[in-house]
Motif scaffolding. Structure first.
Motif, PDB file in Angstrom:
ATOM      1  N   UNK A   1       0.815  -1.227   0.000  1.00 58.22           N
ATOM      2  CA  UNK A   1       0.000   0.000   0.000  1.00 58.22           C
ATOM      3  C   UNK A   1       0.841   1.266   0.000  1.00 58.22           C
ATOM      4  N   UNK A   2       1.985   1.237   0.709  1.00 59.65           N
ATOM      5  CA  UNK A   2       2.847   2.425   0.713  1.00 59.65           C
ATOM      6  C   UNK A   2       3.387   2.693  -0.676  1.00 59.65           C
TER       7      UNK A   2
ATOM      8  N   UNK B   1       2.006   1.892  -3.550  1.00 57.20           N
ATOM      9  CA  UNK B   1       0.920   2.405  -4.396  1.00 57.20           C
ATOM     10  C   UNK B   1       0.615   3.852  -4.036  1.00 57.20           C
TER      11      UNK B   1
ATOM     12  N   UNK C   1       2.620   6.031  -3.039  1.00 48.51           N
ATOM     13  CA  UNK C   1       3.644   6.906  -3.604  1.00 48.51           C
ATOM     14  C   UNK C   1       3.717   6.800  -5.116  1.00 48.51           C
TER      15      UNK C   1
ATOM     16  N   UNK D   1       4.133   1.786  -9.709  1.00 46.90           N
ATOM     17  CA  UNK D   1       3.417   0.594 -10.142  1.00 46.90           C
ATOM     18  C   UNK D   1       4.203  -0.669  -9.831  1.00 46.90           C
ATOM     19  N   UNK D   2       5.534  -0.559  -9.805  1.00 42.37           N
ATOM     20  CA  UNK D   2       6.377  -1.710  -9.478  1.00 42.37           C
ATOM     21  C   UNK D   2       6.738  -1.603  -8.007  1.00 42.37           C
ATOM     22  N   UNK D   3       6.100  -2.436  -7.185  1.00 43.68           N
ATOM     23  CA  UNK D   3       6.306  -2.322  -5.741  1.00 43.68           C
ATOM     24  C   UNK D   3       7.756  -2.578  -5.361  1.00 43.68           C
TER      25      UNK D   3
ATOM     26  N   UNK E   1       7.597  -1.398 -14.736  1.00 43.16           N
ATOM     27  CA  UNK E   1       7.654  -2.825 -15.053  1.00 43.16           C
ATOM     28  C   UNK E   1       8.887  -3.399 -14.380  1.00 43.16           C
TER      29      UNK E   1
ATOM     30  N   UNK F   1      -0.448   6.470 -10.971  1.00 36.48           N
ATOM     31  CA  UNK F   1       0.120   5.126 -11.066  1.00 36.48           C
ATOM     32  C   UNK F   1       0.179   4.687 -12.526  1.00 36.48           C
TER      33      UNK F   1
END
Lengths: 611, 115, 256
Positions: free
Chosen positions: C44-45, C47, C49, C52-54, C131, C202
């Motif tokens: 969640x953090x 997203x 910020x 898209x690539x956690x 990606x 995002x």
């Protein structure tokens, strides 16, 4: 909840300023004159010392907590990395900076720097050590540890034309990296079990967990890497090889602070993460056993050396055993003793290494036998050598003696009478070996010792500088500062009191989590007991010094004594010879001992817990 | 079978250590060290896996959700790989210099540091 | 120690460590479990910020300090390896021996793959926050892609198109750039390495704040570092080629 104190940004700056300076040096180093490179590097080290000192001053009221990238915790949870600078941690960083400053002053002008690469590597080394001492995240500790390690391997092998240099660096590299990978396995296990990477957060989860095999083995694996760096037996074999061959300013950093940071790492991880779940008696016993073994092996090997830097390296191993024993009491007094002893040892041992460097520069060798009597005209060097050797033996009022006294007191308070005996014996043996070497070199006392094929000779050391007839002023300044620092820290009690209070905070498991995760201000801490000079402490210090002089005298005439009392001394000689053969310089042997060591530590910690 | 991946990780570390200890060639020893480190990658990735969970990359077809494979261990693994590459580079550089100074890369023949 | 003694001791140690690790591994959560508390906070953090690539968000934003130090490990190791591989006083610089013929298909493949690889490398670096990929991965692709010049051409061709000094500057800029961007974080938002630029939407190119910038900086540093490193190893290979006869390497099956 307050996470935005002004001092909070000092910690990342102290880590990053040397990095930026190293990048600048790499980029423009080929065009700058040597003096400018020296000025830039020394200036950066001085600036870092300033930042560390400011941070140290701010730790008077508690810990300075920095959440990097502004991920301050909500309800005690955060995804970011925290830097927690308490007194002991920032003190370690400050010591690293001060030693680096002395090392760079010593190498002013005279050490070959290969387009500023040497200076860049030293500054990156400083950044790695500073970060390791200040971080509050377990994986971040591993990353800073690897930075320290990688740069250290390169610095050790820096004299590439010397065959022993590159071999020592390779042994160092393979063994330390393997230890670090075992630590990473431990970190993986802990992460799987708790789901956290911050020291405080893991501690919080473990406080509520049941004790099972995973936690015990994870502890053993995590501290293995730090113990390899700390050169605890049987992980210690790499240290003598690396110290024998590294350039002198680098040896100063290794013996003065890098090895001690391994000990720091073990106890930091223990106190913040595992002290709520692992029974202290169990850990205390395990670490004391291994600490005593380390001290004894180091002292015995120290006596049998003729290569001056290897002698000093084994003395470091012996003292690391004493640091571990002092801190293994697992209370504030023992930790304070270890901290003060580390401080004093850094001053005395670093001065001795720098003096060895001066001897190498002047006479082209660091072999005790070859140098017999050569140093008769080097008055200043001889005096400094004697003073540093006496400081190492525990002569009051040096800080080494005070740290020794506090540690002995802490062990006695726990009922371990072996503590003072061990401390006195090891200080006497290692100090005696140093004084014996000094007497041989500077006074020409005793017969010239015979050739011994089993020992590493000190004649193969390549010169690090061009031949220097007199000690340059910069080298003299560095050495005198270190010896004077050792003396001042023993006499000026506010320093030891500050470290004492820092030790009390170091062992405060709950307070660490409260301040790091919830921002609750720390309450003030009391001084640990036994932090000042006592009559017993002074008496033990004088005893170890007198015994050291005796050991030195006996050592000078060792051959004659051995021939006279051959039948009595032969078994001892065989044990000594066998011990020496174990230190073979073969990297395969060292890795084998790493496995044995992990098994031994796991057995010592785990088997008593099976009940 | 549910812990098989973890045992593979441990086996890799042991095999790597075994390789270094019996090695007759320093380059071989350096590669064995990398194998030991591969064990740490396997452990970290195995710890982070969640059955039937997608990759932690979101876009027009993958809406943000918490039920993804653990991205934290992937970042740890990335750091680990960089560390491995750099240490290997340094050790190989040292092996080259040893080869030039000692005329051998066999640890059994390197006898300069004893006692 | 004799080899036999070492093997026995090693066997003991391996069994010991193996047993310890097995006992610990049995207590681990089973493979594929859903217990990942750190992930539950981190995704969640990421997203929030705008990344898209956690993974990249964690690498450069949430645990950015780790990545800075990791980059500096690479930086320091390259400096170290360059210092360790410096030619000694006696060694002179020999020119590389003339290469054998390169097969025509190899040469063709090189012509085609070199620009392709370089473009892929740049793509991996710049889209790291959208990606899978990032600065480290793309930097390595770029550096090794450049060496297709050597594989499909000759060492002289590589040498001419690869000014090592330029790449040393690139390394320094990459290392210092990351650290200085962190200091900018102090000046704007009072915490080191804060992600202080706008997070964007995002999935867009300019999202996730400083993450794409840090990706690019790291990409430059890694590519430059690996090129410098390989350059020095090549120099040694050329030198060693002239000394190959005198080094003893035990052959398989040779008894000693």
């Amino acid at each position: 909840m307050n996470f935005h104190s002004g001092a909070a940004q000092l910690a990342p700056l102290a880590i990053v300023i040397p990095i930026i300076a190293a990048a600048v040096l790499l980029s423009v180093g080929r065009w700058l004159p040597r003096t400018l490179i020296d000025v830039l590097a020394t200036g950066t080290a001085a600036a870092t010392v300033g930042l560390d000192a400011a941070l140290f001053a701010h730790t008077a009221g508690g810990r300075v907590v920095t959440w990097a990238s502004n991920w301050t915790p909500k309800h005690g949870h955060s995804v970011g990395i925290v830097l927690v600078a308490d007194r002991v941690g920032s003190g370690a960083a400050l010591l690293a900076g001060a030693l680096m400053l002395c090392a760079l002053v010593f190498s002013w002008r005279y050490f070959d720097s290969v387009e500023a690469h040497f200076h860049a590597l030293m500054l990156l080394f400083l950044a790695g050590m500073t970060g390791f001492a200040l971080t509050g995240d377990l994986f971040d500790m591993f990353v800073f540890f690897e930075l320290m390690g990688a740069v250290a391997y390169a610095l050790t092998g820096f004299k590439v034309e010397d065959p022993t240099s590159v071999q020592g660096a390779l042994n160092f590299g393979i063994v330390n990296s393997f230890g670090a990978y075992l630590t990473l396995m431990g970190i993986g296990l802990i992460y799987a079990h708790t789901g956290q990477l911050g020291l405080a957060q893991i501690g919080q989860v473990l406080d509520r967990s049941p004790l099972d095999a995973l936690v015990v083995i994870a502890f053993v694996l995590v501290v293995t890497g730090w113990l390899v760096k700390a050169a605890m037996v049987p992980f210690h074999f790499w240290l003598a090889d690396a110290h024998a061959v590294a350039p002198t300013p680098v040896c100063v950093m290794f013996s003065g602070i890098m090895v001690e940071l391994g000990v720091y790492g073990v106890f930091r991880v223990y106190w913040t993460t595992f002290s709520g779940i692992l029974p202290p008696d169990d850990i205390r016993r395990a670490l004391l056993v291994l600490g005593i073994l380390t001290a004894v092996v180091g002292a015995v090997m120290c006596l049998m050396q003729r290569h001056l830097k290897r002698l000093l390296a084994y003395s470091t191993i012996a003292h690391v055993g004493l640091f571990i024993c002092a801190a293994a009491t697992l209370d504030d007094s023992g930790t304070a003793g270890a901290a003060v002893y580390v401080l004093g040892h850094a001053g005395a041992k670093s001065a001795l290494f720098l003096l060895a460097g001066v001897i190498l520069a002047r006479y082209g060798s660091v072999d005790e036998a070859t140098l017999h009597g050569k140093g008769r005209d080097a008055k200043a060097t001889a005096v400094l050598f004697a003073v540093a050797g006496l400081a190492l033996s525990g002569l009051p009022p040096f800080a080494t003696s005070l740290g020794k006294a506090i540690g002995e007191d802490a062990l006695l308070a726990r009922g371990y009478w072996i503590g003072p005996v061990l401390f006195v014996a090891v200080s006497a043996l290692t100090g005696g070996a140093v004084l014996r070497a000094g007497a041989r070199i500077f006074l020409g006392l005793g017969p010239v010792p015979a050739e011994d094929q089993q020992q590493t000779s000190g004649d193969q050391e390549e010169r690090e500088t061009q031949s220097l007839p007199r000690m340059p002023a910069t080298m003299m300044l560095a050495i005198v500062t270190l010896v004077a620092g050792c003396l001042v820290c023993g006499i000026y009690s506010p320093i030891t009191h500050a470290l004492g209070r820092g030790a009390t905070r170091f062992v405060d498991h709950a307070g660490y989590a409260q301040q790091a995760l919830f921002g609750r201000a720390a309450h003030s801490v009391a001084l640990p007991t036994g932090i000042d000079w006592t009559t017993l402490g002074v008496a033990l210090g004088l005893t170890s010094t007198v015994l050291a002089l005796l050991v030195a005298a006996l050592g000078l005439y060792a051959e004659k004594i051995r021939r006279a009392a051959e039948r009595v001394l032969d078994p001892f000689a065989m044990v000594g010879s066998g011990l020496r053969r174990l230190h073979s310089g073969h990297v395969g042997d060292y890795i084998t001992w790493v496995f044995i060591g992990v098994t031994a530590l796991a057995a010592l910690v785990g088997i008593p817990l099976r009940q | 079978m549910s812990h098989y991946a973890y045992f593979v990780a441990g086996a890799l570390v042991l095999v790597g250590g075994f390789g270094i200890a019996r090695s007759r060639n320093l380059v071989h020893a350096t590669i064995c060290l990398s194998i030991a480190q591969a064990g740490t990658y396997v452990l970290l990735m195995a710890v982070g896996y969640q059955t039937n969970a997608p990759a932690p990359v979101f876009g027009s077809t993958a809406k943000p959700t918490k039920q993804v494979v653990d991205p934290v261990v992937q970042s740890l693994c990335l750091t680990d790989i960089v560390v491995s590459a750099t240490v290997t580079a340094l050790l190989l550089a040292l092996s080259i210099q040893i080869a030039k100074r000692h005329d051998t890369v066999d640890p059994d023949e390197l006898v300069a540091l004893q006692g | 120690m004799s080899r036999t003694a070492r093997m026995w001791l090693l066997g003991l140690g391996l069994i010991g460590v193996g047993v310890c690790y097995a006992l610990a591994a049995l207590d681990l959560p089973s493979f594929g479990s859903t217990f990942h508390p750190y992930r539950d906070m981190a995704v969640p953090a990421a997203v929030a910020h705008g990344a898209a690539n956690a993974v990249t968000s964690i690498v450069f934003d949430q645990r950015g300090l780790d990545t800075l130090v990791e980059e500096i490990i690479l930086f320091g190791s390259v400096i170290g390896a360059v210092a360790l591989l410096r030619p000694s006083r006696e060694e002179q610089e020999h020119g590389p021996s003339p290469m054998g013929r390169v097969l025509e298909p190899t040469r063709l493949l090189g012509y085609v793959m070199l620009p392709t690889t370089l473009v892929i490398g740049v793509d991996v670096v710049t889209h790291g926050h959208l990606t899978p990929g990032g600065g480290f991965q793309g930097g390595v692709i770029l550096a090794t892609g450049l060496h297709l010049l050597y594989v499909a051409g000759s060492y002289q061709a590589l040498d001419r198109l690869r000014p090592v000094a330029l790449f040393e500057h690139g390394e320094a800029i990459g290392a210092a750039g990351f650290a200085i961007l962190g200091i900018a974080g102090i000046l704007t938002s009072a915490a080191y390495l804060t992600n202080m630029l706008s997070y964007g939407t995002l999935g867009q190119m300019f999202s996730a704040g400083t993450v794409p910038i840090l990706n690019a900086i790291v990409g430059v540093e890694v590519a430059s570092g690996v090129i410098v490193l390989l350059a020095r190893f090549f120099d040694q290979a050329v030198l060693l080629g002239h000394q190959r006869e005198s080094i003893s390497v035990p052959q398989p099956g040779e008894l000693r």
